[in-house]
Design an enzyme around this catalytic site. Structure first.
Site, PDB file in Angstrom:
ATOM      1  N   TYR A   1       0.835  -1.205   0.000  1.00 52.26           N
ATOM      2  CA  TYR A   1       0.000   0.000   0.000  1.00 52.26           C
ATOM      3  C   TYR A   1       0.868   1.253   0.000  1.00 52.26           C
ATOM      4  CZ  TYR A   1      -3.304   3.524   1.711  1.00 52.26           C
ATOM      5  OH  TYR A   1      -4.061   4.658   1.861  1.00 52.26           O
TER       6      TYR A   1
ATOM      7  N   THR B   1     -12.916   6.302   8.147  1.00 50.83           N
ATOM      8  CA  THR B   1     -13.556   5.755   6.950  1.00 50.83           C
ATOM      9  C   THR B   1     -13.638   4.239   7.068  1.00 50.83           C
ATOM     10  OG1 THR B   1     -11.443   5.460   5.816  1.00 50.83           O
ATOM     11  CG2 THR B   1     -12.550   7.593   5.512  1.00 50.83           C
TER      12      THR B   1
END
Length: 251
Positions: free
Chosen positions: A155, A190
């Site tokens: 990532y 989130t």
């Protein structure tokens, strides 16, 4: 507030989190919004709610790693609203987390397909259309596009790549009337954060405390930075990565 009246914004990855907050903010600021996401039912429900508040909104489902889908989104925005002024390339995945020695080719490929190849495809098709009258592209990077993070190597690498794509595209388009910048959020409340922490509230609290401001951002705070980069107040900014991380990378 109608600072984006008569503007058309394409938000790729708009059904949750930062993308959804960004779509809400552009619509509230007067823009026509063309939204994309993988979940058609969620997307259609979202644009119905925007339209009920008077917004001009459309949605198309698809996969950002599929170039034909991306091309279709750009063409769809122009077909629906007549032009394209702003693009926000927000679709992303954290992939499978874990140490470097546990990473697989499959995880690397899927993470880079969505985060990096998707951003490349988006800009490839957005730039010629936005250049017709000028406008702005905002890519979604991360604070880990500037630093490392143990357990999230793939990532992290993908976000470093997005910074490089952003800066390179900005140099190519600087005299075309297209500004290309990125926003690099810190931790944000989130669904991705929930997945990052496996829903562990203690882990979330610890991550929040790792930020000098002692908390996580809201999606609306990141959306505000995106709107700033897309607007005239940032008209001399291109090739920038705007870090919105509560001081994390300053440590």
């Amino acid at each position: 507030m109608a600072m984006f009246r008569d503007k058309v914004a394409l938000i790729i990855g708009a059904t949750a989190g930062i993308g959804r907050a960004t779509a809400e903010a552009f619509a509230a600021a007067g823009a026509s919004v063309f939204l994309t996401g993988r979940n058609a039912a969620v997307g259609e429900e979202f644009i119905s709610s925007l339209r009920a508040r008077g917004a001009r909104a459309a949605f198309a489902a698809g996969d950002v790693a599929n170039e034909e889908h991306v091309r279709g989104w750009v063409e769809g925005a122009v077909r629906e609203f007549g032009r394209l002024d702003i693009a926000v390339n927000n679709a992303g995945t954290e992939g499978t987390l874990g140490p470097v020695v546990q990473q697989t080719a499959e995880n690397f490929t899927r993470t880079f397909d969505i985060n990096v190849k998707g951003t490349l495809f988006a800009m490839k098709h957005e730039i010629p259309v936005i250049a017709k009258q000028g406008g702005a592209i905002v890519n979604l990077s991360s604070m880990v596009g500037e630093v490392g993070m143990a357990g999230a190597s793939v990532y992290v690498a993908s976000k470093h790549a997005i910074n490089g794509l952003t800066r390179s595209a900005a140099l190519e388009t600087a005299r075309m009337g297209v500004r290309v910048n990125a926003v690099a959020p810190g931790g944000v409340t989130t669904p991705m954060l929930e997945r990052f922490t496996s829903g562990n509230k203690d882990a979330q609290a610890g991550f929040a405390n790792s930020h000098p401001m002692g908390r996580l951002a809201t999606p609306e705070e990141i959306a505000a930075a995106i709107l700033f980069l897309a607007g005239d107040d940032a008209k001399f900014m291109t090739g920038s990565v705007l870090t919105v991380d509560g001081g994390y990378v300053a440590q």
